[in-house]
Write a protein that holds these residues in place. Structure first.
Motif, PDB file in Angstrom:
ATOM      1  N   MET A   1       0.815  -1.192   0.000  1.00  0.00           N
ATOM      2  CA  MET A   1       0.000   0.000   0.000  1.00  0.00           C
ATOM      3  C   MET A   1       0.851   1.245   0.000  1.00  0.00           C
ATOM      4  N   ARG A   2       0.268   2.282  -0.534  1.00  0.00           N
ATOM      5  CA  ARG A   2       0.791   3.607  -0.280  1.00  0.00           C
ATOM      6  C   ARG A   2      -0.273   4.406   0.438  1.00  0.00           C
ATOM      7  N   CYS A   3       0.109   5.058   1.547  1.00  0.00           N
ATOM      8  CA  CYS A   3      -0.800   6.016   2.163  1.00  0.00           C
ATOM      9  C   CYS A   3      -0.842   7.214   1.226  1.00  0.00           C
ATOM     10  N   PHE A   4      -2.002   7.672   0.867  1.00  0.00           N
ATOM     11  CA  PHE A   4      -2.107   8.652  -0.192  1.00  0.00           C
ATOM     12  C   PHE A   4      -1.932  10.072   0.315  1.00  0.00           C
ATOM     13  N   LEU A   5      -0.665  10.451   0.571  1.00  0.00           N
ATOM     14  CA  LEU A   5      -0.321  11.828   0.860  1.00  0.00           C
ATOM     15  C   LEU A   5       0.959  12.135   0.117  1.00  0.00           C
ATOM     16  N   LEU A   6       1.236  13.399  -0.062  1.00  0.00           N
ATOM     17  CA  LEU A   6       2.452  13.815  -0.751  1.00  0.00           C
ATOM     18  C   LEU A   6       3.395  14.510   0.208  1.00  0.00           C
ATOM     19  N   ILE A   7       2.865  15.324   1.094  1.00  0.00           N
ATOM     20  CA  ILE A   7       3.699  16.043   2.039  1.00  0.00           C
ATOM     21  C   ILE A   7       3.278  15.596   3.441  1.00  0.00           C
ATOM     22  N   GLY A   8       4.368  16.298   3.981  1.00  0.00           N
ATOM     23  CA  GLY A   8       4.167  16.145   5.366  1.00  0.00           C
ATOM     24  C   GLY A   8       4.841  15.021   5.813  1.00  0.00           C
ATOM     25  N   ASN A 340     -13.021   5.825   0.047  1.00  0.00           N
ATOM     26  CA  ASN A 340     -11.616   5.488  -0.201  1.00  0.00           C
ATOM     27  C   ASN A 340     -10.965   6.531  -1.101  1.00  0.00           C
ATOM     28  N   SER A 341      -9.722   6.878  -0.782  1.00  0.00           N
ATOM     29  CA  SER A 341      -8.987   7.852  -1.598  1.00  0.00           C
ATOM     30  C   SER A 341      -8.680   7.276  -2.980  1.00  0.00           C
ATOM     31  N   ALA A 342      -8.642   8.152  -3.969  1.00  0.00           N
ATOM     32  CA  ALA A 342      -8.428   7.728  -5.355  1.00  0.00           C
ATOM     33  C   ALA A 342      -6.985   7.336  -5.616  1.00  0.00           C
ATOM     34  N   GLY A 343      -6.033   8.037  -4.999  1.00  0.00           N
ATOM     35  CA  GLY A 343      -4.613   7.803  -5.251  1.00  0.00           C
ATOM     36  C   GLY A 343      -3.932   9.079  -5.713  1.00  0.00           C
ATOM     37  N   ASN A 344      -2.604   9.056  -5.692  1.00  0.00           N
ATOM     38  CA  ASN A 344      -1.814  10.243  -6.033  1.00  0.00           C
ATOM     39  C   ASN A 344      -0.953  10.029  -7.266  1.00  0.00           C
ATOM     40  N   ASP A 345      -1.480   9.332  -8.253  1.00  0.00           N
ATOM     41  CA  ASP A 345      -0.710   8.990  -9.451  1.00  0.00           C
ATOM     42  C   ASP A 345      -1.106   9.797 -10.671  1.00  0.00           C
ATOM     43  N   THR A 364     -15.327   6.866  -4.065  1.00  0.00           N
ATOM     44  CA  THR A 364     -13.912   7.113  -4.335  1.00  0.00           C
ATOM     45  C   THR A 364     -13.707   8.618  -4.418  1.00  0.00           C
ATOM     46  N   VAL A 365     -12.670   9.118  -3.711  1.00  0.00           N
ATOM     47  CA  VAL A 365     -12.526  10.564  -3.511  1.00  0.00           C
ATOM     48  C   VAL A 365     -11.246  11.077  -4.154  1.00  0.00           C
ATOM     49  N   GLY A 366     -11.391  12.080  -5.008  1.00  0.00           N
ATOM     50  CA  GLY A 366     -10.266  12.777  -5.597  1.00  0.00           C
ATOM     51  C   GLY A 366      -9.933  14.038  -4.819  1.00  0.00           C
ATOM     52  N   ALA A 367      -8.807  14.659  -5.174  1.00  0.00           N
ATOM     53  CA  ALA A 367      -8.336  15.850  -4.459  1.00  0.00           C
ATOM     54  C   ALA A 367      -8.532  17.097  -5.298  1.00  0.00           C
ATOM     55  N   ALA A 368      -9.017  18.146  -4.638  1.00  0.00           N
ATOM     56  CA  ALA A 368      -9.177  19.465  -5.261  1.00  0.00           C
ATOM     57  C   ALA A 368      -8.483  20.497  -4.383  1.00  0.00           C
ATOM     58  N   ASP A 369      -8.262  21.677  -4.935  1.00  0.00           N
ATOM     59  CA  ASP A 369      -7.733  22.773  -4.123  1.00  0.00           C
ATOM     60  C   ASP A 369      -8.891  23.585  -3.552  1.00  0.00           C
ATOM     61  N   THR A 414      -4.802  12.808  -1.818  1.00  0.00           N
ATOM     62  CA  THR A 414      -6.183  12.319  -1.759  1.00  0.00           C
ATOM     63  C   THR A 414      -6.454  11.648  -0.417  1.00  0.00           C
ATOM     64  N   SER A 415      -5.376  11.262   0.299  1.00  0.00           N
ATOM     65  CA  SER A 415      -5.522  10.774   1.674  1.00  0.00           C
ATOM     66  C   SER A 415      -6.310  11.746   2.527  1.00  0.00           C
ATOM     67  N   TYR A 416      -6.136  13.041   2.282  1.00  0.00           N
ATOM     68  CA  TYR A 416      -6.752  14.055   3.121  1.00  0.00           C
ATOM     69  C   TYR A 416      -8.121  14.470   2.603  1.00  0.00           C
ATOM     70  N   ALA A 417      -8.348  14.329   1.318  1.00  0.00           N
ATOM     71  CA  ALA A 417      -9.687  14.594   0.778  1.00  0.00           C
ATOM     72  C   ALA A 417     -10.671  13.531   1.244  1.00  0.00           C
ATOM     73  N   CYS A 418     -10.208  12.288   1.332  1.00  0.00           N
ATOM     74  CA  CYS A 418     -11.074  11.169   1.722  1.00  0.00           C
ATOM     75  C   CYS A 418     -11.742  11.384   3.079  1.00  0.00           C
TER      76      CYS A 418
END
Length: 570
Positions: A1-8, A340-345, A364-369, A414-418
């Protein structure tokens, strides 16, 4: 698995029904030659012949709350829900060298640890259909908690968002502050959070009320088979705060009064990736089902594994191939709302969603600004079989998150949008308890900013609580007005014991006249009606002696802008 975050499925029978009690950690395997390495395997049984369990007696393996969730949504208990045959389990355990970790009702299977020689003996048993190597032996010990990032630079907040702190933007974008003002903060809803660890949750002040109000119902570390979850990783801490953070004036999550069950399903210790983590997801989902969980929030995903485990291809993202996808689909079919988060790919070679985000019937949840634009990293749809994904989107760019130290920072993923949408769904379902999980998803989609023109970037767009509520209640809509601050409606004690009165604390103090309070059971039937005058403190006393044990919803009037709160009668 990958936890779906980029930062932090505990050994021997079905999974525990209620609390996840600590169980002894299996003994470490003795050193062995490479050809006899102890690994974990998923063995499938041919049938459930000889089981003492029956769909006519589901109370023997499902909690009352799990059965109420099914009854409310008219979902039948099926042979799929029966525990595996105890006779099969005993015969597998009798094979020398086998350690049995879990069983799976839904897959009619068991997770065992053994070497290849012993596995061959297990596969020779007449009731074993096949086996799949999950390619990891017994787990390594918990990692030390990671150091918390430095405290962020303080930000100015205006009065209208002072209760939410830095979380205001992500809350406001989906209308959750208006949801809170209407009296819906997740009370009475159970949310299971699947992640890699929850470092600092037991010490950070933003989670304190979860403990003092007994809203942390259970913890289960599936990786280590224990109750220890306050370590290993901080990703779950970040996600849990987005839903359940509860420190007014500093940080409030989307469903700050929901109840939680925390699961570690992801093994980040050692830095390897294998399908065993998908089976951990399955184990946690079956536990959540049996305990009566309403919503699963999972910011996890699977595409690529370390050799010799085969990786998935995009063609496998078809809703029926990946282990975790199949588990998520069953979780949805038993009435849980899976988010569930969509992923960061989105901006790399893979590009598409990961498992289990490809499952049907889940959100399934995507990320927006903050302006509603898709995050460049957010994984895109469609699924390999052409279904639209993601379903919805929320703020996953510069999202305010809680760190293990209790500080607040920002992160992308997307981890955080979920969890934003998991919390929104909890409040929306609380406001509309007669809906099914699938109706909740459908109405939130209809409320989205792209409802009339969905795409594979943002799905149906960003949902809004008021729009969704008004779609569900066209005769009694909520006013689409600016927020006036955080609502304070709550019920106590909750759960309420036999013979105890229930007290409602009104959010704005005593009203000008008599209130009508209607109480509905889990099926949506009106079971009691009381007309009461609030005390000078804004407190209302309700008698519950005539109510049977179960989950109930109070609707409080008069007027078109009704408020609601859930409570449990023991």
């Amino acid at each position: 698995m990958r936890c779906f975050l980029l930062i932090g499925l505990l050994a021997g029978l079905s999974l525990p029904t209620l609390a996840a009690r600590p169980t002894p950690t299996p003994p470490a395997p003795k050193p062995a030659a490479a050809k006899n390495t102890v690994r974990r395997h998923l063995i499938y049984f041919r049938d459930k012949t000889g089981t003492p369990f029956s769909v006519s007696r589901p109370e023997e393996f499902l909690s009352g709350r799990a059965l109420q969730r099914r009854q409310r949504q008219q979902i039948a208990v099926l042979p799929r829900d029966l525990p595996v045959s105890p006779a099969y389990v005993q015969q597998v355990k009798a094979v020398a060298g086998v350690q049995l970790w879990y069983t799976s009702r839904w897959f009619n299977a068991a997770v065992i640890a053994c070497d290849s020689v012993v596995l061959a003996q297990v596969q020779a048993l007449p009731f074993v259909q096949r086996a799949r190597t999950l390619n990891r032996g017994l787990p390594q010990g918990s990692a030390q908690p990671k150091p918390a990032p430095a405290p962020p630079t303080p930000e100015q907040t205006t009065a209208d968002r002072s209760q939410y702190g830095k979380a205001y933007a992500q809350i406001r974008q989906v209308g959750a502050e208006r949801m809170h003002n209407a009296g819906f903060r997740g009370e009475g809803l159970q949310i299971a959070v699947f992640d890699a660890g929850f470092t600092g949750v037991n010490t950070a002040s933003v989670f304190a009320s979860m403990f003092t109000q007994n809203r942390l119902l259970s913890t289960f570390n599936v990786v280590e088979k224990s109750a220890a979850v306050f370590g290993r990783d901080s990703h779950g801490t970040n996600c849990l705060g987005i839903i359940g953070g509860d420190e007014p004036g500093r940080y409030l999550g989307a469903a700050p009064k929901a109840s939680f069950r925390l699961f570690i399903t992801e093994d980040n210790v050692g830095g390897t990736e294998h399908p065993v983590e998908e089976v951990n997801w399955l184990v946690a989902a079956e536990y959540a089902d049996s305990a009566g969980v309403d919503i699963i929030s999972s910011s996890l995903g699977y595409t690529t594994f370390d050799a010799p485990s085969p990786s998935y291809s995009y063609a496998d993202m078809n809703g029926r191939t990946a282990l975790s996808t199949r588990a998520a689909a069953v979780a949805a079919r038993v009435g849980m709302l899976v988010v569930n988060s969509a992923g960061n790919d989105g901006n790399n070679a893979w590009r598409y969603i990961a498992a289990p985000a490809d499952a049907d019937s889940i959100m399934t949840v995507g990320a927006a600004d903050s302006l509603g634009r898709v995050g460049s990293f957010s994984s895109r749809g469609p699924t390999a079989d052409g279904r639209l994904k993601p379903n919805l989107s929320a703020m996953g760019v510069a999202t305010a998150i809680v760190n293990p130290s209790g500080t607040i920072s920002r992160g992308n993923g997307t981890s955080y949008a979920c969890p934003v949408l998991a919390g929104l769904a909890a409040g929306f379902w609380q406001a509309n308890p007669r809906l099914t999980a699938q109706q909740v998803i459908a109405l939130l989609q209809r409320s989205g900013t792209q409802a009339t023109a969905p795409d594979n970037n943002l799905g149906y767009g960003i949902p809004d609580f008021v729009r969704a509520y008004n779609l569900a209640n066209p005769g009694t809509p909520l006013a689409n007005a600016p927020a006036r601050g955080v609502a304070g409606l709550y019920a106590y004690p909750n759960p309420v014991g036999p013979g105890e009165p229930l007290y409602l604390q009104l959010p704005t103090g005593p009203g000008p006249g008599i209130l009508e309070i209607r109480i509905y059971d889990a099926r949506g039937a009106l079971v009691a009606r009381q007309r009461v005058a609030p005390a000078a403190t804004g407190t209302v006393r309700l008698e519950t002696a005539g109510l049977r044990p179960g989950i109930f919803t109070c609707l409080i009037g008069p007027g078109p802008q009704q408020q609601a709160v859930r409570f449990v009668k023991q």
